[in-house]
Design a protein around this motif. Sequence first.
Motif, PDB file in Angstrom:
ATOM      1  N   ALA A   1      18.821 -24.785  -5.994  1.00 43.47           N
ATOM      2  CA  ALA A   1      17.613 -25.010  -6.800  1.00 43.47           C
ATOM      3  C   ALA A   1      16.727 -23.775  -6.885  1.00 43.47           C
ATOM      4  O   ALA A   1      15.783 -23.741  -7.675  1.00 43.47           O
ATOM      5  N   PHE A   2      17.049 -22.745  -6.078  1.00 44.15           N
ATOM      6  CA  PHE A   2      16.192 -21.556  -6.046  1.00 44.15           C
ATOM      7  C   PHE A   2      16.993 -20.305  -6.386  1.00 44.15           C
ATOM      8  O   PHE A   2      18.202 -20.243  -6.144  1.00 44.15           O
ATOM      9  N   GLY A   3      16.272 -19.290  -6.916  1.00 40.91           N
ATOM     10  CA  GLY A   3      16.842 -17.966  -6.997  1.00 40.91           C
ATOM     11  C   GLY A   3      16.815 -17.322  -5.609  1.00 40.91           C
ATOM     12  O   GLY A   3      16.077 -17.763  -4.727  1.00 40.91           O
ATOM     13  N   TYR A   4      17.647 -16.282  -5.430  1.00 34.32           N
ATOM     14  CA  TYR A   4      17.720 -15.624  -4.121  1.00 34.32           C
ATOM     15  C   TYR A   4      17.328 -14.155  -4.245  1.00 34.32           C
ATOM     16  O   TYR A   4      17.408 -13.549  -5.311  1.00 34.32           O
ATOM     17  N   ILE A   5      16.920 -13.603  -3.099  1.00 32.04           N
ATOM     18  CA  ILE A   5      16.590 -12.179  -2.992  1.00 32.04           C
ATOM     19  C   ILE A   5      17.613 -11.561  -2.043  1.00 32.04           C
ATOM     20  O   ILE A   5      17.774 -12.031  -0.913  1.00 32.04           O
ATOM     21  N   LYS A   6      18.305 -10.527  -2.500  1.00 31.65           N
ATOM     22  CA  LYS A   6      19.238  -9.839  -1.594  1.00 31.65           C
ATOM     23  C   LYS A   6      18.484  -8.700  -0.914  1.00 31.65           C
ATOM     24  O   LYS A   6      18.072  -7.735  -1.559  1.00 31.65           O
TER      25      LYS A   6
ATOM     26  N   ALA B   1       0.816  -1.218   0.000  1.00 30.89           N
ATOM     27  CA  ALA B   1       0.000   0.000   0.000  1.00 30.89           C
ATOM     28  C   ALA B   1       0.850   1.269   0.000  1.00 30.89           C
ATOM     29  O   ALA B   1       0.373   2.349  -0.357  1.00 30.89           O
ATOM     30  N   THR B   2       2.139   1.159   0.374  1.00 32.58           N
ATOM     31  CA  THR B   2       3.018   2.333   0.331  1.00 32.58           C
ATOM     32  C   THR B   2       3.607   2.537  -1.061  1.00 32.58           C
ATOM     33  O   THR B   2       4.439   3.420  -1.267  1.00 32.58           O
ATOM     34  N   GLY B   3       3.184   1.671  -2.005  1.00 28.88           N
ATOM     35  CA  GLY B   3       3.673   1.818  -3.382  1.00 28.88           C
ATOM     36  C   GLY B   3       4.868   0.944  -3.686  1.00 28.88           C
ATOM     37  O   GLY B   3       5.856   1.393  -4.258  1.00 28.88           O
ATOM     38  N   LYS B   4       4.783  -0.300  -3.268  1.00 29.26           N
ATOM     39  CA  LYS B   4       5.882  -1.239  -3.522  1.00 29.26           C
ATOM     40  C   LYS B   4       5.330  -2.537  -4.125  1.00 29.26           C
ATOM     41  O   LYS B   4       4.180  -2.921  -3.854  1.00 29.26           O
ATOM     42  N   ILE B   5       6.156  -3.158  -4.909  1.00 30.90           N
ATOM     43  CA  ILE B   5       5.934  -4.571  -5.235  1.00 30.90           C
ATOM     44  C   ILE B   5       6.636  -5.348  -4.122  1.00 30.90           C
ATOM     45  O   ILE B   5       7.837  -5.179  -3.910  1.00 30.90           O
ATOM     46  N   VAL B   6       5.860  -6.170  -3.382  1.00 32.51           N
ATOM     47  CA  VAL B   6       6.412  -6.822  -2.193  1.00 32.51           C
ATOM     48  C   VAL B   6       6.495  -8.325  -2.430  1.00 32.51           C
ATOM     49  O   VAL B   6       5.501  -8.963  -2.793  1.00 32.51           O
ATOM     50  N   THR B   7       7.675  -8.844  -2.237  1.00 29.36           N
ATOM     51  CA  THR B   7       7.809 -10.297  -2.320  1.00 29.36           C
ATOM     52  C   THR B   7       7.951 -10.849  -0.906  1.00 29.36           C
ATOM     53  O   THR B   7       8.458 -10.161  -0.018  1.00 29.36           O
ATOM     54  N   ILE B   8       7.427 -12.055  -0.686  1.00 30.49           N
ATOM     55  CA  ILE B   8       7.674 -12.717   0.593  1.00 30.49           C
ATOM     56  C   ILE B   8       8.812 -13.687   0.350  1.00 30.49           C
ATOM     57  O   ILE B   8       8.689 -14.609  -0.468  1.00 30.49           O
TER      58      ILE B   8
ATOM     59  N   TYR C   1      25.983 -17.189   0.553  1.00 32.60           N
ATOM     60  CA  TYR C   1      24.718 -16.506   0.842  1.00 32.60           C
ATOM     61  C   TYR C   1      24.201 -16.911   2.220  1.00 32.60           C
ATOM     62  O   TYR C   1      23.749 -16.075   3.016  1.00 32.60           O
ATOM     63  N   LEU C   2      24.245 -18.219   2.470  1.00 34.04           N
ATOM     64  CA  LEU C   2      23.695 -18.740   3.723  1.00 34.04           C
ATOM     65  C   LEU C   2      24.509 -18.229   4.913  1.00 34.04           C
ATOM     66  O   LEU C   2      23.957 -17.786   5.923  1.00 34.04           O
ATOM     67  N   ALA C   3      25.854 -18.276   4.764  1.00 34.95           N
ATOM     68  CA  ALA C   3      26.735 -17.885   5.864  1.00 34.95           C
ATOM     69  C   ALA C   3      26.640 -16.383   6.132  1.00 34.95           C
ATOM     70  O   ALA C   3      26.603 -15.937   7.288  1.00 34.95           O
ATOM     71  N   GLY C   4      26.581 -15.575   5.055  1.00 33.45           N
ATOM     72  CA  GLY C   4      26.595 -14.124   5.207  1.00 33.45           C
ATOM     73  C   GLY C   4      25.285 -13.551   5.710  1.00 33.45           C
ATOM     74  O   GLY C   4      25.247 -12.474   6.308  1.00 33.45           O
ATOM     75  N   GLY C   5      24.175 -14.249   5.467  1.00 30.57           N
ATOM     76  CA  GLY C   5      22.868 -13.719   5.852  1.00 30.57           C
ATOM     77  C   GLY C   5      22.401 -12.658   4.874  1.00 30.57           C
ATOM     78  O   GLY C   5      23.121 -12.252   3.960  1.00 30.57           O
ATOM     79  N   GLY C   6      21.144 -12.229   5.034  1.00 29.29           N
ATOM     80  CA  GLY C   6      20.625 -11.177   4.169  1.00 29.29           C
ATOM     81  C   GLY C   6      20.133 -11.682   2.818  1.00 29.29           C
ATOM     82  O   GLY C   6      19.674 -10.894   1.997  1.00 29.29           O
ATOM     83  N   PHE C   7      20.233 -12.987   2.585  1.00 34.09           N
ATOM     84  CA  PHE C   7      19.698 -13.554   1.348  1.00 34.09           C
ATOM     85  C   PHE C   7      18.509 -14.462   1.662  1.00 34.09           C
ATOM     86  O   PHE C   7      18.547 -15.242   2.609  1.00 34.09           O
ATOM     87  N   LEU C   8      17.471 -14.337   0.873  1.00 35.99           N
ATOM     88  CA  LEU C   8      16.257 -15.149   1.065  1.00 35.99           C
ATOM     89  C   LEU C   8      15.946 -15.886  -0.236  1.00 35.99           C
ATOM     90  O   LEU C   8      16.336 -15.441  -1.319  1.00 35.99           O
ATOM     91  N   TRP C   9      15.248 -17.013  -0.123  1.00 34.22           N
ATOM     92  CA  TRP C   9      14.827 -17.724  -1.341  1.00 34.22           C
ATOM     93  C   TRP C   9      13.659 -16.980  -1.991  1.00 34.22           C
ATOM     94  O   TRP C   9      12.734 -16.499  -1.306  1.00 34.22           O
ATOM     95  N   ASN C  10      13.704 -16.919  -3.302  1.00 37.69           N
ATOM     96  CA  ASN C  10      12.623 -16.328  -4.077  1.00 37.69           C
ATOM     97  C   ASN C  10      11.576 -17.398  -4.375  1.00 37.69           C
ATOM     98  O   ASN C  10      11.789 -18.286  -5.180  1.00 37.69           O
ATOM     99  N   ALA C  11      10.433 -17.301  -3.690  1.00 39.42           N
ATOM    100  CA  ALA C  11       9.369 -18.295  -3.868  1.00 39.42           C
ATOM    101  C   ALA C  11       8.318 -17.818  -4.868  1.00 39.42           C
ATOM    102  O   ALA C  11       7.261 -18.435  -5.004  1.00 39.42           O
ATOM    103  N   GLY C  12       8.599 -16.705  -5.536  1.00 36.12           N
ATOM    104  CA  GLY C  12       7.677 -16.209  -6.558  1.00 36.12           C
ATOM    105  C   GLY C  12       6.385 -15.644  -6.000  1.00 36.12           C
ATOM    106  O   GLY C  12       5.367 -15.602  -6.700  1.00 36.12           O
ATOM    107  N   MET C  13       6.407 -15.211  -4.732  1.00 37.46           N
ATOM    108  CA  MET C  13       5.206 -14.598  -4.140  1.00 37.46           C
ATOM    109  C   MET C  13       5.310 -13.091  -4.308  1.00 37.46           C
ATOM    110  O   MET C  13       6.293 -12.490  -3.868  1.00 37.46           O
ATOM    111  N   PHE C  14       4.297 -12.510  -4.943  1.00 33.60           N
ATOM    112  CA  PHE C  14       4.320 -11.072  -5.170  1.00 33.60           C
ATOM    113  C   PHE C  14       3.025 -10.432  -4.701  1.00 33.60           C
ATOM    114  O   PHE C  14       1.944 -10.884  -5.076  1.00 33.60           O
TER     115      PHE C  14
END
Lengths: 370, 370
Positions: free
Chosen positions: B157-162, B140-147, B193-206
């Motif tokens: 096997a997955f793409g990541y979100i930084k 609602a603040t004007g973003k495309i939000v992924t979970i 990615y896993l060790a550094g943190g800050g990366f999430l799997w992209n599950a295609g939820m928008f």
Amino acid sequence: MNADLLARFHGVIPAGGVGTRLWPLSRASAPKFLHDLTGSGSTLIRATFDRLVPLAGERIMVVTGKAHRGAVVAQLPEISDENLVLEPAPRDSAAAIGLAAAILYRRDPNIIMGSFAADQVIGPVEIFQQALVEAIHTAATGKIVTIGIHPTHASTAFGYIKAGESLDVVNAPSARGVVEFVEKPDEDTARRYLAGGGFLWNAGMFVAPVGLMLKHLEANEPDLYTGLMRIADAWDTEQRDEVMTEVWENLPKTAIDYAVAEPAAAAGDVAVIPGIFNWDDVGDFAAIGRLNSEDAEEGVITLGEAVRVYADNATGVVYSDRPRVVALIGIDDVIVVDTTDALLVTTKEHAQKVKATVEQLKERGDTSVL
Amino acid sequence: MNADLLARFHGVIPAGGVGTRLWPLSRASAPKFLHDLTGSGSTLIRATFDRLVPLAGERIMVVTGKAHRGAVVAQLPEISDENLVLEPAPRDSAAAIGLAAAILYRRDPNIIMGSFAADQVIGPVEIFQQALVEAIHTAATGKIVTIGIHPTHASTAFGYIKAGESLDVVNAPSARGVVEFVEKPDEDTARRYLAGGGFLWNAGMFVAPVGLMLKHLEANEPDLYTGLMRIADAWDTEQRDEVMTEVWENLPKTAIDYAVAEPAAAAGDVAVIPGIFNWDDVGDFAAIGRLNSEDAEEGVITLGEAVRVYADNATGVVYSDRPRVVALIGIDDVIVVDTTDALLVTTKEHAQKVKATVEQLKERGDTSVL
């Protein structure tokens, strides 16, 4: 070969065993001998029959379960009613082979019978037939003659025959006496047998004058002998069914080895012809793999006309009687046996354990698939 | 949650993928989302729908293939015609999700859509819904939000979100900016990615205002945008079928990630809510093993009401839709998937290779089983 001697020969094919280790392909309603397990185009019983024809002509008797009558006649359309002995229920090999001996004896006491299980694979056929001719000549001298198989490895799955001195039989140069039959050995013993020589596998092949078979049966299993002779007396009369029904179910259940072969050997009445042909009792799916190895495509043997197998880094044996795709990925020596109501997945290494699974199914009452 | 804001939310369920790695269970005629793969009693699409109902009520649109209309309606009997978008043929995720956005935009430009694939497994549902509420507030603040999904291992096997800085959104305390989407990494990179943190799997939820989705689609894929808007203009009229037939097959085929998410992230328009629920995309049969591990009996997971499994020194997953016995002997982590016309035998280790086998079947023209 002496024509008079050959005219005395009569083949007997006991077709009884289910072949539990080949479940679910082989089962009560479709036992091992009704399958073509070698890709030859012939079922095992048909191939067994065909091996005997050149020596026995039409004189070949089949002893099988009543339930298999239709299937056996379909396989052996030339068999006459008088050569088809139907058991109301299985009563082990001494009853089956002993009944054949008794019926044949009543028809002609001079008959030399040769009994060969319906579910073995043998080749080349000519080498087998040469051994059989020697066995018939030896039997005519008053012996129960077994054809023993040259061991190719230290198997613990078979009983062994300890061969004795050469017998100097005319027209049977390889005939030797039998010292004793020995039970399935442990691995060390089997290795000793193989290394020492003089031991052959017992494939349950017996060639003998019917009178001599019956003499030993009478001495060792008098009740079984008496019962079988009662049936044989009625066999070619109208009383056959009545007497069979009354007597059969009370006959002692025992193996021909205990009832005849072992005591006859102890009495010095058994000879052996070493068989140098290839032989396999198709005891499990690993054997089916061996027997069909020439037909392997990239390591996979496919049995069944309609099945389409796709293998990715996989080897083994696939059987399916239906038009379906079977995909194998990343398993070596896998065995897949696919039937309408049961599916087996195992590996060659564990092929012998199929029997235990069948017993487990029986215990749990899941018998419709057996 | 603000009732006015919630009233703007509309769920979208793209139900498209076949789930090739789950062949032969999942196939063109019965794709993954139509199966109950977790033993929950619900198909994946039904469970996806049920997860959205508490927030979206009846405002849930399904985009699926024409061929699946009957099966989808059977699963979701409450769905209205106006919420069922049928594709004449698959044209990838940008066309499917973009068409939903365009139709919803024409109905009400204030809608915030939330798109969730029909074939993922999520739990506990409440934690997912909390993340979704945060996503709606952020959208609602004007973003495309992924979970984004908290990685549990260094998956390739997955793409990541930084993820970037915290965004300080009211009622969405965990909202963060997205620096970039990154493609499926190699193993070393995934471990970093896993060790550094800050990366999430992209599950295609928008989750996004439909107008913002369309704005980025127009900027990056103008032909696709124009075509979809033409269809949307005709959608709630009598010209729907005619225009759909004419336009659909010429639309560019591309993924929503390329058409919208990645360029929107580069423009600073994407936020992420880290999802701390359990998530699985049921990518292969090894996943089915994991998801059903609590139901294992002596190491074997059985899927299918009527199948009876006997295992002797074997573990793994067995699926069969028919009343038959499946016997497993001496194989660990085996996967057996038994359907009427196709049988798969592999191991968990090779579960990902099912896709290659399906491609091989396609190449060889054995497409009736796909």
